[in-house]
Write a protein that holds these residues in place. Structure first.
Motif, PDB file in Angstrom:
ATOM      1  N   SER A   1       0.901  -1.183   0.272  1.00  0.00           N
ATOM      2  CA  SER A   1       0.238   0.028   0.216  1.00  0.00           C
ATOM      3  C   SER A   1       0.661   1.271   0.032  1.00  0.00           C
ATOM      4  CB  SER A   1      -1.026  -0.082   1.195  1.00  0.00           C
ATOM      5  OG  SER A   1      -1.852   1.242   1.385  1.00  0.00           O
ATOM      6  N   LEU A   2       0.392   2.473  -0.793  1.00  0.00           N
ATOM      7  CA  LEU A   2       1.310   3.592  -1.081  1.00  0.00           C
ATOM      8  C   LEU A   2       1.072   4.252   0.579  1.00  0.00           C
ATOM      9  CD1 LEU A   2       0.423   4.542  -4.507  1.00  0.00           C
ATOM     10  CD2 LEU A   2       2.637   3.680  -3.501  1.00  0.00           C
ATOM     11  N   LYS A   3      -0.058   3.861   1.172  1.00  0.00           N
ATOM     12  CA  LYS A   3      -0.250   4.514   2.490  1.00  0.00           C
ATOM     13  C   LYS A   3       0.922   4.329   3.632  1.00  0.00           C
ATOM     14  CE  LYS A   3      -5.164   4.555   2.134  1.00  0.00           C
ATOM     15  NZ  LYS A   3      -6.535   3.960   2.895  1.00  0.00           N
ATOM     16  N   GLN A   4       1.560   3.209   3.261  1.00  0.00           N
ATOM     17  CA  GLN A   4       2.812   3.040   4.206  1.00  0.00           C
ATOM     18  C   GLN A   4       4.118   3.409   3.883  1.00  0.00           C
ATOM     19  OE1 GLN A   4       2.015   1.279   6.703  1.00  0.00           O
ATOM     20  NE2 GLN A   4      -0.236   1.045   6.317  1.00  0.00           N
ATOM     21  N   VAL A   5       4.181   4.178   2.617  1.00  0.00           N
ATOM     22  CA  VAL A   5       5.328   4.640   1.981  1.00  0.00           C
ATOM     23  C   VAL A   5       5.822   5.930   2.947  1.00  0.00           C
ATOM     24  CG1 VAL A   5       6.472   6.035   0.012  1.00  0.00           C
ATOM     25  CG2 VAL A   5       5.093   3.943  -0.326  1.00  0.00           C
ATOM     26  N   ALA A   6       7.138   5.902   3.307  1.00  0.00           N
ATOM     27  CA  ALA A   6       7.738   7.118   4.145  1.00  0.00           C
ATOM     28  C   ALA A   6       8.002   8.227   3.159  1.00  0.00           C
ATOM     29  CB  ALA A   6       8.874   6.643   5.053  1.00  0.00           C
ATOM     30  N   TRP A   7       7.142   9.182   2.898  1.00  0.00           N
ATOM     31  CA  TRP A   7       7.512   9.994   1.924  1.00  0.00           C
ATOM     32  C   TRP A   7       8.298  10.998   2.331  1.00  0.00           C
ATOM     33  CZ3 TRP A   7       5.578   8.677  -2.640  1.00  0.00           C
ATOM     34  CH2 TRP A   7       4.297   7.864  -2.910  1.00  0.00           C
ATOM     35  N   LYS A   8       8.544  11.499   3.727  1.00  0.00           N
ATOM     36  CA  LYS A   8       9.557  12.085   3.975  1.00  0.00           C
ATOM     37  C   LYS A   8      10.806  11.783   3.629  1.00  0.00           C
ATOM     38  CE  LYS A   8      11.012  14.866   7.965  1.00  0.00           C
ATOM     39  NZ  LYS A   8      10.783  14.935   9.604  1.00  0.00           N
ATOM     40  N   GLN A   9      10.945  10.625   3.832  1.00  0.00           N
ATOM     41  CA  GLN A   9      12.270   9.924   3.487  1.00  0.00           C
ATOM     42  C   GLN A   9      12.575   9.881   1.743  1.00  0.00           C
ATOM     43  OE1 GLN A   9      10.559   8.715   5.902  1.00  0.00           O
ATOM     44  NE2 GLN A   9      11.694   9.273   7.658  1.00  0.00           N
ATOM     45  N   PHE A  10      11.601   9.737   1.325  1.00  0.00           N
ATOM     46  CA  PHE A  10      11.613   9.636  -0.144  1.00  0.00           C
ATOM     47  C   PHE A  10      11.804  11.026  -0.667  1.00  0.00           C
ATOM     48  CE2 PHE A  10       9.378  10.355  -4.180  1.00  0.00           C
ATOM     49  CZ  PHE A  10      10.196   9.162  -5.256  1.00  0.00           C
ATOM     50  N   ALA A  11      11.305  11.951  -0.075  1.00  0.00           N
ATOM     51  CA  ALA A  11      11.815  13.515  -0.734  1.00  0.00           C
ATOM     52  C   ALA A  11      13.006  13.726  -0.180  1.00  0.00           C
ATOM     53  CB  ALA A  11      10.736  14.476   0.282  1.00  0.00           C
ATOM     54  N   GLN A  12      13.535  13.238   0.735  1.00  0.00           N
ATOM     55  CA  GLN A  12      15.004  13.413   1.188  1.00  0.00           C
ATOM     56  C   GLN A  12      16.351  12.436   0.190  1.00  0.00           C
ATOM     57  OE1 GLN A  12      15.411  12.370   5.100  1.00  0.00           O
ATOM     58  NE2 GLN A  12      14.224  14.281   5.893  1.00  0.00           N
ATOM     59  N   GLY A  13      15.492  11.967  -0.806  1.00  0.00           N
ATOM     60  CA  GLY A  13      16.458  11.125  -1.589  1.00  0.00           C
ATOM     61  C   GLY A  13      16.897   9.638  -1.044  1.00  0.00           C
ATOM     62  N   ARG A  14      16.337   9.112  -0.136  1.00  0.00           N
ATOM     63  CA  ARG A  14      16.580   8.014   0.400  1.00  0.00           C
ATOM     64  C   ARG A  14      16.046   6.728  -0.472  1.00  0.00           C
ATOM     65  NH1 ARG A  14      15.912   8.410   6.644  1.00  0.00           N
ATOM     66  NH2 ARG A  14      16.580   6.339   6.652  1.00  0.00           N
ATOM     67  N   GLY A  15      15.136   6.906  -1.315  1.00  0.00           N
ATOM     68  CA  GLY A  15      14.333   5.746  -1.913  1.00  0.00           C
ATOM     69  C   GLY A  15      13.110   5.721  -1.421  1.00  0.00           C
ATOM     70  N   MET A  16      12.332   4.640  -1.951  1.00  0.00           N
ATOM     71  CA  MET A  16      11.105   4.026  -1.530  1.00  0.00           C
ATOM     72  C   MET A  16      11.301   3.020  -0.522  1.00  0.00           C
ATOM     73  SD  MET A  16       8.726   5.252  -3.473  1.00  0.00           S
ATOM     74  CE  MET A  16       7.098   4.278  -3.508  1.00  0.00           C
ATOM     75  N   LEU A  17      10.609   3.651   0.814  1.00  0.00           N
ATOM     76  CA  LEU A  17      10.774   2.867   2.168  1.00  0.00           C
ATOM     77  C   LEU A  17       9.479   3.064   2.467  1.00  0.00           C
ATOM     78  CD1 LEU A  17      13.894   4.592   3.713  1.00  0.00           C
ATOM     79  CD2 LEU A  17      13.969   2.292   2.562  1.00  0.00           C
ATOM     80  N   SER A  18       8.998   1.980   3.129  1.00  0.00           N
ATOM     81  CA  SER A  18       7.686   1.871   3.744  1.00  0.00           C
ATOM     82  C   SER A  18       7.797   1.729   5.372  1.00  0.00           C
ATOM     83  CB  SER A  18       6.905   0.317   3.321  1.00  0.00           C
ATOM     84  OG  SER A  18       7.598  -0.646   3.681  1.00  0.00           O
ATOM     85  N   LYS A  19       6.919   2.191   6.244  1.00  0.00           N
ATOM     86  CA  LYS A  19       6.764   1.866   7.617  1.00  0.00           C
ATOM     87  C   LYS A  19       6.463   0.753   8.041  1.00  0.00           C
ATOM     88  CE  LYS A  19       5.584   7.011   7.388  1.00  0.00           C
ATOM     89  NZ  LYS A  19       4.403   7.986   7.949  1.00  0.00           N
ATOM     90  N   GLU A  20       6.965   0.176   9.249  1.00  0.00           N
ATOM     91  CA  GLU A  20       6.706  -0.837   9.619  1.00  0.00           C
ATOM     92  C   GLU A  20       5.903  -0.625  10.997  1.00  0.00           C
ATOM     93  OE1 GLU A  20       9.182  -4.968   9.031  1.00  0.00           O
ATOM     94  OE2 GLU A  20      10.572  -3.391   9.860  1.00  0.00           O
ATOM     95  N   PHE A  21       5.000  -1.087  11.347  1.00  0.00           N
ATOM     96  CA  PHE A  21       4.256  -1.179  12.661  1.00  0.00           C
ATOM     97  C   PHE A  21       4.006  -2.391  13.669  1.00  0.00           C
ATOM     98  CE2 PHE A  21       2.878   2.059   9.538  1.00  0.00           C
ATOM     99  CZ  PHE A  21       2.651   3.160  10.388  1.00  0.00           C
TER     100      PHE A  21
END
Length: 329
Positions: free
Chosen positions: A225-245
């Motif tokens: 799901s795109l809702k889990q994407v860490a958009w802040k880190q993506f904007a910093q150029g760290r690539g596509m990362l997803s959050k774990e809960f």
């Protein structure tokens, strides 16, 4: 839909228990089928007798022949009426969950060695269900039965009855399908509160327990799901990362039955717990248990936990005076 209104006497119950024992699968045969003339059949026999007396008295062969024809039809009806139940097979199926005060539809599978017609099925406190045709492939008949109290409910002996083909004979059987039902307590909505036994007694609201907490980042994979994407880190150029809960794991929490209840107060408390158990299951709450006096159902989650708790509430019996004093000591 007609309502059944019959009640078996104690001695008849004992005799039937010996002749037709309880079983989840029943097949009707000469040992379990009973047949007698119906009211219409008795009038038919009386008419045949009167015609015979009239014909012999006036030496009228045509009237005598008519009386003999009516008698032969009645004898044939006996045979065909018996054949319409012989070979009928009944199988008990699991009943759906039911709460006190609701009407449960008890499922039965009905099959036959040959084509049968107009079979009436009913329990003593339920309505009559008519199966118009029964064939070898079988069908499911749902028999309605009202419930009033929690706990185990025995539907009683099933009345299987037919007047086919001409209504001259009533052929029937009483079979025990060995299918007691477990009736859950009725619903009594109330606020759900969980109690932490090890921690010392503060109430914990339902929605305060089991909330997902952020625990880290991982690589994003296509399909997530795109809702889990860490958009802040993506904007910093760290690539596509997803959050774990993950779910927090604190002390187990419990639904508890208040102490020293009896009568209507006890039943209302059980009805409240029944509603709360269903609410916890719907909310997918984790790590919760049920405490009823000395009985404890360990913390768990899911449908198996819901059914186990509802069964415990359905069969719960309060402690006797002796057991209560022993517990306090």
């Amino acid at each position: 839909m007609a309502s059944a209104s019959y009640k078996l006497s104690p001695w008849l119950h004992r005799w039937l228990n010996r002749r037709i024992p309880a079983a989840k699968h029943q097949r009707l045969s000469h040992r379990s089928i009973f047949i007698l003339p119906s009211g219409f059949g008795l009038m038919w026999l009386l008419l045949s007798l009167l015609l015979f007396l009239f014909g012999t008295n006036y030496q009228n062969n045509l009237v005598i022949g008519l009386s003999l024809l009516l008698g032969s039809i009645f004898v044939s009806a006996i045979l065909y009426s018996y054949r319409n139940l012989a070979g009928l097979r009944l199988s008990a199926l699991p009943a759906p969950d039911v709460y006190a005060g609701e009407t449960v539809a008890i499922p039965l599978k009905v099959t036959a060695d040959s084509q049968l017609y107009q079979i009436n099925l009913s329990y003593p406190a339920g309505d009559v269900v008519t199966v118009k045709e029964v064939a070898s492939q079988g069908q499911i008949a749902a028999l309605p039965l009202p419930t009033r109290h929690r706990g185990y409910l025995s539907p009683g002996r099933l009345l299987v009855e037919s007047h086919y083909p001409l209504g001259l004979c009533r052929v029937w059987s009483w079979v025990d399908m060995d299918n007691p039902l477990l009736v859950f307590p009725a619903y009594h909505p109330d606020k759900v509160r969980l109690h932490s036994i090890p921690g010392g007694g503060e109430d914990s609201p339902l929605y305060q327990f089991g909330i997902d907490e952020f625990c880290g980042l991982k690589s994003w994979h296509p399909g997530e799901s795109l809702k889990q994407v860490a958009w802040k880190q993506f904007a910093q150029g760290r690539g596509m990362l997803s959050k774990e809960f993950s779910d927090p794991h604190g002390d187990p929490v419990w639904l508890q039955l208040p102490a020293n209840l009896c009568g209507e107060a006890l039943e209302q408390a059980l009805e409240t717990l029944c509603w709360q158990v269903d609410q916890l299951a719907k909310q997918n709450c984790v790590n919760w248990g049920l405490q009823l006096d000395k009985q404890q159902l360990p913390p768990a989650a899911g449908e198996a936990q819901r059914i186990a708790c509802l069964r415990a509430l359905a069969v719960y019996q309060p402690l006797t005076m002796t057991e209560a004093s022993d517990e306090q000591q």
